[in-house]
Design a protein around this motif. Structure first.
Motif, PDB file in Angstrom:
ATOM      1  N   GLY A 140       0.820  -1.209   0.000  1.00  0.00           N
ATOM      2  CA  GLY A 140       0.000   0.000   0.000  1.00  0.00           C
ATOM      3  C   GLY A 140       0.852   1.256   0.000  1.00  0.00           C
ATOM      4  N   ARG A 141       1.940   1.246   0.774  1.00  0.00           N
ATOM      5  CA  ARG A 141       2.859   2.391   0.776  1.00  0.00           C
ATOM      6  C   ARG A 141       3.499   2.588  -0.596  1.00  0.00           C
ATOM      7  N   LEU A 142       3.850   1.476  -1.228  1.00  0.00           N
ATOM      8  CA  LEU A 142       4.469   1.554  -2.547  1.00  0.00           C
ATOM      9  C   LEU A 142       3.479   2.105  -3.574  1.00  0.00           C
ATOM     10  N   ALA A 143       2.241   1.646  -3.512  1.00  0.00           N
ATOM     11  CA  ALA A 143       1.219   2.161  -4.427  1.00  0.00           C
ATOM     12  C   ALA A 143       1.025   3.660  -4.225  1.00  0.00           C
ATOM     13  N   ALA A 144       0.962   4.090  -2.971  1.00  0.00           N
ATOM     14  CA  ALA A 144       0.779   5.515  -2.678  1.00  0.00           C
ATOM     15  C   ALA A 144       1.958   6.332  -3.198  1.00  0.00           C
ATOM     16  N   PHE A 145       3.165   5.777  -3.084  1.00  0.00           N
ATOM     17  CA  PHE A 145       4.353   6.466  -3.599  1.00  0.00           C
ATOM     18  C   PHE A 145       4.263   6.643  -5.110  1.00  0.00           C
ATOM     19  N   ILE A 146       3.889   5.584  -5.812  1.00  0.00           N
ATOM     20  CA  ILE A 146       3.779   5.671  -7.274  1.00  0.00           C
ATOM     21  C   ILE A 146       2.702   6.675  -7.664  1.00  0.00           C
ATOM     22  N   LEU A 147       1.563   6.625  -6.987  1.00  0.00           N
ATOM     23  CA  LEU A 147       0.447   7.515  -7.326  1.00  0.00           C
ATOM     24  C   LEU A 147       0.761   8.978  -7.038  1.00  0.00           C
ATOM     25  N   SER A 148       1.559   9.232  -6.020  1.00  0.00           N
ATOM     26  CA  SER A 148       1.856  10.620  -5.670  1.00  0.00           C
ATOM     27  C   SER A 148       3.094  11.138  -6.388  1.00  0.00           C
ATOM     28  N   ARG A 149       4.143  10.324  -6.470  1.00  0.00           N
ATOM     29  CA  ARG A 149       5.426  10.777  -7.015  1.00  0.00           C
ATOM     30  C   ARG A 149       5.498  10.625  -8.538  1.00  0.00           C
ATOM     31  N   HIS A 150       4.802   9.635  -9.072  1.00  0.00           N
ATOM     32  CA  HIS A 150       4.942   9.339 -10.495  1.00  0.00           C
ATOM     33  C   HIS A 150       3.585   9.246 -11.194  1.00  0.00           C
ATOM     34  N   LYS A 151       2.711  10.177 -10.855  1.00  0.00           N
ATOM     35  CA  LYS A 151       1.367  10.175 -11.437  1.00  0.00           C
ATOM     36  C   LYS A 151       1.410  10.275 -12.961  1.00  0.00           C
ATOM     37  N   ASP A 152       2.453  10.921 -13.492  1.00  0.00           N
ATOM     38  CA  ASP A 152       2.557  11.074 -14.949  1.00  0.00           C
ATOM     39  C   ASP A 152       2.795   9.749 -15.662  1.00  0.00           C
ATOM     40  N   ARG A 153       3.217   8.726 -14.945  1.00  0.00           N
ATOM     41  CA  ARG A 153       3.452   7.405 -15.533  1.00  0.00           C
ATOM     42  C   ARG A 153       2.293   6.440 -15.287  1.00  0.00           C
ATOM     43  N   TYR A 154       1.301   6.885 -14.544  1.00  0.00           N
ATOM     44  CA  TYR A 154       0.263   5.970 -14.076  1.00  0.00           C
ATOM     45  C   TYR A 154      -0.542   5.349 -15.211  1.00  0.00           C
ATOM     46  N   GLY A 155      -0.687   6.054 -16.326  1.00  0.00           N
ATOM     47  CA  GLY A 155      -1.466   5.526 -17.439  1.00  0.00           C
ATOM     48  C   GLY A 155      -0.911   4.237 -18.013  1.00  0.00           C
ATOM     49  N   LEU A 156       0.364   3.955 -17.784  1.00  0.00           N
ATOM     50  CA  LEU A 156       0.959   2.715 -18.281  1.00  0.00           C
ATOM     51  C   LEU A 156       0.275   1.485 -17.698  1.00  0.00           C
ATOM     52  N   PHE A 157      -0.206   1.593 -16.471  1.00  0.00           N
ATOM     53  CA  PHE A 157      -0.785   0.429 -15.795  1.00  0.00           C
ATOM     54  C   PHE A 157      -2.096  -0.032 -16.425  1.00  0.00           C
ATOM     55  N   SER A 158      -2.814   0.854 -17.075  1.00  0.00           N
ATOM     56  CA  SER A 158      -4.126   0.502 -17.605  1.00  0.00           C
ATOM     57  C   SER A 158      -4.163   0.406 -19.129  1.00  0.00           C
ATOM     58  N   LEU A 159      -2.994   0.408 -19.779  1.00  0.00           N
ATOM     59  CA  LEU A 159      -2.989   0.190 -21.221  1.00  0.00           C
ATOM     60  C   LEU A 159      -3.639  -1.157 -21.516  1.00  0.00           C
ATOM     61  N   PRO A 160      -4.589  -1.227 -22.440  1.00  0.00           N
ATOM     62  CA  PRO A 160      -5.323  -2.482 -22.646  1.00  0.00           C
ATOM     63  C   PRO A 160      -4.506  -3.579 -23.305  1.00  0.00           C
ATOM     64  N   GLU A 161      -3.509  -3.187 -24.119  1.00  0.00           N
ATOM     65  CA  GLU A 161      -2.700  -4.205 -24.766  1.00  0.00           C
ATOM     66  C   GLU A 161      -1.367  -3.613 -25.198  1.00  0.00           C
ATOM     67  N   PHE A 162      -0.454  -4.500 -25.580  1.00  0.00           N
ATOM     68  CA  PHE A 162       0.848  -4.067 -26.063  1.00  0.00           C
ATOM     69  C   PHE A 162       1.382  -5.136 -27.010  1.00  0.00           C
ATOM     70  N   THR A 163       1.926  -4.687 -28.122  1.00  0.00           N
ATOM     71  CA  THR A 163       2.502  -5.609 -29.107  1.00  0.00           C
ATOM     72  C   THR A 163       3.997  -5.363 -29.201  1.00  0.00           C
ATOM     73  N   TRP A 164       4.779  -6.440 -29.070  1.00  0.00           N
ATOM     74  CA  TRP A 164       6.225  -6.340 -29.262  1.00  0.00           C
ATOM     75  C   TRP A 164       6.702  -7.559 -30.030  1.00  0.00           C
ATOM     76  N   ASN A 165       7.660  -7.327 -30.905  1.00  0.00           N
ATOM     77  CA  ASN A 165       8.212  -8.410 -31.719  1.00  0.00           C
ATOM     78  C   ASN A 165       7.111  -9.118 -32.515  1.00  0.00           C
ATOM     79  N   GLY A 166       6.082  -8.334 -32.899  1.00  0.00           N
ATOM     80  CA  GLY A 166       4.990  -8.865 -33.686  1.00  0.00           C
ATOM     81  C   GLY A 166       4.003  -9.714 -32.914  1.00  0.00           C
ATOM     82  N   ILE A 167       4.118  -9.730 -31.582  1.00  0.00           N
ATOM     83  CA  ILE A 167       3.243 -10.577 -30.753  1.00  0.00           C
ATOM     84  C   ILE A 167       2.332  -9.699 -29.919  1.00  0.00           C
ATOM     85  N   PHE A 168       1.023  -9.818 -30.158  1.00  0.00           N
ATOM     86  CA  PHE A 168       0.002  -9.037 -29.469  1.00  0.00           C
ATOM     87  C   PHE A 168      -0.363  -9.715 -28.158  1.00  0.00           C
ATOM     88  N   GLN A 169      -0.412  -8.923 -27.068  1.00  0.00           N
ATOM     89  CA  GLN A 169      -0.854  -9.457 -25.774  1.00  0.00           C
ATOM     90  C   GLN A 169      -1.735  -8.437 -25.074  1.00  0.00           C
TER      91      GLN A 169
END
Length: 200
Positions: A140-169
């Motif tokens: 919980g402390r770690l989550a609070a740190f990420i949410l407060s200190r690195h809010k600009d990166r938070y959108g990465l957690f909810s990306l619906p999918e990601f494709t790398w090396n031609g492989i969709f996941q």
């Protein structure tokens, strides 16, 4: 917004972190980005160790980074947080500090700095290892740190999918889409401690 604790049960019992350790891996990388140590475009090489231990040959969650290729940090973060990729975690660790062990030292330094008094990390993936522990209070402390200190990166957690090396996941976090409003953060499992998760 107040940080008030609404409910708690066994919050300081030691458990193996499983893949929720990747939250600390991400937090360390976020700090390195914020300090200017690296940029989103910094490319890290895929070592044989990262490929064999975390890539396709391992049978675990992977972004399928090609052996001896180079992958930009932003794409490694997407692999780490969307695909729960072990190879991404190891590549980031080796890229920043040369080895998983050296990176774990940095993980533990950050844990101490933010008050995670019941945690010790042994590797960037959360693979079961002697002495590797955390608690739900600390997560919980770690989550609070990420949410407060690195809010600009938070959108990465909810990306619906990601494709790398031609492989969709699709996003591997089972909490997303199952509970209204949940947009992060991570889920994990451990042979010793069972399943866990950190939601927001």
């Amino acid at each position: 917004s107040t940080g008030t604790l609404l409910n708690s049960r066994n919050a300081t019992v030691a458990i193996q972190p499983g893949s929720t350790a990747k939250l600390m891996t991400a937090a360390v990388v976020f700090d390195a980005l914020s300090s200017g140590e690296i940029s989103e475009d910094t490319a890290f090489p895929v070592s044989e160790h990262a490929w064999r231990s975390g890539g396709a040959p391992s049978g675990g969650p992977t972004m399928f980074a090609a052996l001896k290729s180079e992958v930009p940090v932003l794409d490694l973060l997407k692999g780490l947080l969307v695909q729960n990729a072990n190879d991404a975690a190891i590549i980031l660790a080796e890229g920043l500090d040369g080895s998983e062990d050296a990176f774990a030292t940095r993980m533990n330094a950050l844990a101490e700095r933010i008050g995670m008094t019941g945690s010790r990390f042994a590797n960037p993936t959360g693979a079961d290892a002697p002495g590797a522990v955390t608690t739900t209070a600390d997560l919980g402390r770690l989550a609070a740190f990420i949410l407060s200190r690195h809010k600009d990166r938070y959108g990465l957690f909810s990306l619906p999918e990601f494709t790398w090396n031609g492989i969709f996941q699709r996003n591997k976090n089972p909490l997303l889409g199952e509970i209204a409003g949940v947009d992060g953060l991570a889920a994990g499992s451990s042979a010793k401690s069972g399943y866990n998760g950190v939601g927001s």
